[in-house]
Design an enzyme around this catalytic site. Sequence first.
Site, PDB file in Angstrom:
ATOM      1  N   SER A   7     -11.882  19.600  22.139  1.00  0.00           N
ATOM      2  CA  SER A   7     -12.880  18.542  22.047  1.00  0.00           C
ATOM      3  C   SER A   7     -14.228  19.176  21.736  1.00  0.00           C
ATOM      4  O   SER A   7     -14.346  20.374  21.597  1.00  0.00           O
ATOM      5  CB  SER A   7     -12.962  17.759  23.348  1.00  0.00           C
ATOM      6  OG  SER A   7     -13.630  18.547  24.313  1.00  0.00           O
ATOM      7  N   LYS A   8     -15.235  18.327  21.665  1.00  0.00           N
ATOM      8  CA  LYS A   8     -16.597  18.791  21.365  1.00  0.00           C
ATOM      9  C   LYS A   8     -17.053  19.909  22.307  1.00  0.00           C
ATOM     10  O   LYS A   8     -17.839  20.765  21.934  1.00  0.00           O
ATOM     11  CB  LYS A   8     -17.587  17.624  21.480  1.00  0.00           C
ATOM     12  CG  LYS A   8     -17.623  16.730  20.259  1.00  0.00           C
ATOM     13  CD  LYS A   8     -18.955  16.919  19.523  1.00  0.00           C
ATOM     14  CE  LYS A   8     -19.163  15.896  18.423  1.00  0.00           C
ATOM     15  NZ  LYS A   8     -18.142  15.911  17.390  1.00  0.00           N
ATOM     16  N   ARG A   9     -16.533  19.876  23.520  1.00  0.00           N
ATOM     17  CA  ARG A   9     -16.904  20.898  24.503  1.00  0.00           C
ATOM     18  C   ARG A   9     -16.636  22.303  23.991  1.00  0.00           C
ATOM     19  O   ARG A   9     -17.299  23.256  24.361  1.00  0.00           O
ATOM     20  CB  ARG A   9     -16.090  20.726  25.788  1.00  0.00           C
ATOM     21  CG  ARG A   9     -16.632  19.713  26.763  1.00  0.00           C
ATOM     22  CD  ARG A   9     -15.698  19.612  27.951  1.00  0.00           C
ATOM     23  NE  ARG A   9     -14.341  19.220  27.569  1.00  0.00           N
ATOM     24  CZ  ARG A   9     -13.255  19.952  27.783  1.00  0.00           C
ATOM     25  NH1 ARG A   9     -13.345  21.120  28.380  1.00  0.00           N
ATOM     26  NH2 ARG A   9     -12.065  19.506  27.408  1.00  0.00           N
ATOM     27  N   GLY A  61     -16.994  23.421  21.074  1.00  0.00           N
ATOM     28  CA  GLY A  61     -17.759  23.766  19.877  1.00  0.00           C
ATOM     29  C   GLY A  61     -17.539  22.734  18.808  1.00  0.00           C
ATOM     30  O   GLY A  61     -16.980  21.674  19.059  1.00  0.00           O
TER      31      GLY A  61
END
Length: 463
Positions: A238-240, A242
Site C-alpha cells: 500500500s501507500k505506506r 512508498g
Amino acid sequence: MSVVTRFAPSPTGNLHLGGARTALFNWLYARNQKGKFILRIEDTDKERSEQRFTDEILESLKWLGMDWDEGPHFQSQRTALYEAKVEQLLREGKAYRCYCTKEELDAKREAMMAAGKKAMYDRTCRERADGDPAKPHVVRYKTPLTGVTSFVDTLRGVVEVPNEELDDLIIRRTDGSVIYNFVVVVDDAEMGVTNVVRGDDHLANTPKQVNLYKGLGYAPPKFTHVSMILGPDKKRLSKRHGAEAVLEYRQAGFLPEAMVNMLARMGWGHGDQEVFSREELVSLFSIENLTLSPAVFDKEKLAWLNVQHIKRTPDQKLAEMALPLVLKKHPHATADGLLKVIPLLKERSRTLIEMADGADFYFIAEIAPDASAAKLLVPGNLPAIEGAVGIIEQSSEMAHDTLNTRFKELAQKLGKGMKDVAQPVRAALTGRTVSPGVFEMMELLGRDETLRRLKGSAEKMRG
Ligand code: GLU
C-alpha cells in the site's frame, strides 16, 4: 496453437506495481512464445472509469516498454456483442430473468444468515415462465445445481468448487449494464486468449467464469493466478510502503529497465540471478517458473537494481533519458554536451535525477557556491587555488592522471593532504563540495574554462 495473452485493466485508478507486474508477466509470456499480447480496457463501470486513468495506464505501459499487438479494445464499445451473448443464453434457457426486488433479496439474505447459512440467491425466478421482459429485472446465469466446477491452475493444479456453493450469477443488471465476470469471458473467448495470468484476488471468480465458458460454448483458456505483492513487513502493498503508481518511479529517476527487472523478480526467478536485461527476461521467462510464495516489494532492492542498470546502459541512451531533467535547469544544454559528462557520472549516480544534478558543473555559466562550498572559499585556501591556477597555466595538456600528479606535488609543497587541496579546488570549480572527480572535470571543461572558473573564484576569495 499460438499463445495469446492480454492485460485487462479497469481505468479506475493509476497503474500500480501489482497491475504492472500482471501486465509484464502476460507481455513476457507472449514475447517468449512469439505470440500475441492484447490490451483491453475494462471500462464497463461508467461511474468509476475515467479517461485520465486510461491515458495514465497507456503511458505507464509505454514507459515500461510493453508494446501491445492488438488494442486497446474498450469494453464500453462492445456492448452489442455482450447483449447478443445475454440473449443467446436466455434463448437457450441457460440464463433467466429475475424480478426479485432489492427489498425481497435483502430480506432473504438476512433470513439465511440468521439461520447460519451462506447467503445465496434462493433461485425463486429460475423456473418461472410468467416474467414480463418489459418489467425491471436482472439476468442471472443458471449455475449447475450439483457436481463440481473445476479448472487447472498452472501453479496450483486442479482447483475444485462444489456447484452448490456457487450462486446464480447476475450477468446483466437492471439498468442493462453487464458485469465483469460475464464480459471478461466473452472477450477473452472472442479475442482468442489462450492464457490468463492475473492476481490471486481473482481466484474466486475463475469457477464462475469457467461455468460461463461452458454455457457460452467456449473452451476456457489456461489460468495462472499469481500471489499478491507484499511490503517488507509482509502486509499487502500500500501507500505506506512508498510510491504505488508506476509513473512515480519514472518521476524519481528510475530506469524502466530497472523497474521491469524488479517487477519480474516479484514472483518469477531464474536460479539466483538478480539482474536481467529485457532481452534475457523475454528469452528466459516461463509460466512454470512463477512462484506461489508471496512476492515482496523491496525499495532497497529496486534502488540497487537501478544502479546496476545505469552501469549497463549505453551512454547515449542515458544522455537521452537525463536530458529532459537537465533542460529544466539548463535550457541551453544539449544531448551532445550531456553525452560528454555521462562517463563521469555513470558509476556514481543512483538515479537519473542524481545524474542530471551531477551534470550541473558542466552547464553552469557562473559559480554560485552553496553553503558548504562557501565555507571553503575563504582567504586561507587561496594558496591552494593559486597553486592550481599555476599548474593549469603550465600544463600543455589536460590529462587527468597528469593533473593528479601535479596536484600531489602542490599538496606536498603546501604541507597539506591531497584532500585539503582538492576540496577547495572543487568548490572553486563547481560551487559544490560533491561532484565527479576534480581532475576528470578539469579535463572535460578544458584549459580555458578551468582557468576562468578558478581565477573567478580566487578573485572573490581575495575581495
Ligand atoms: N479488469 C479486471 C481487473 O482489473 C481484469 C481481471 C482479469 O484479468 O480478468 O482486475
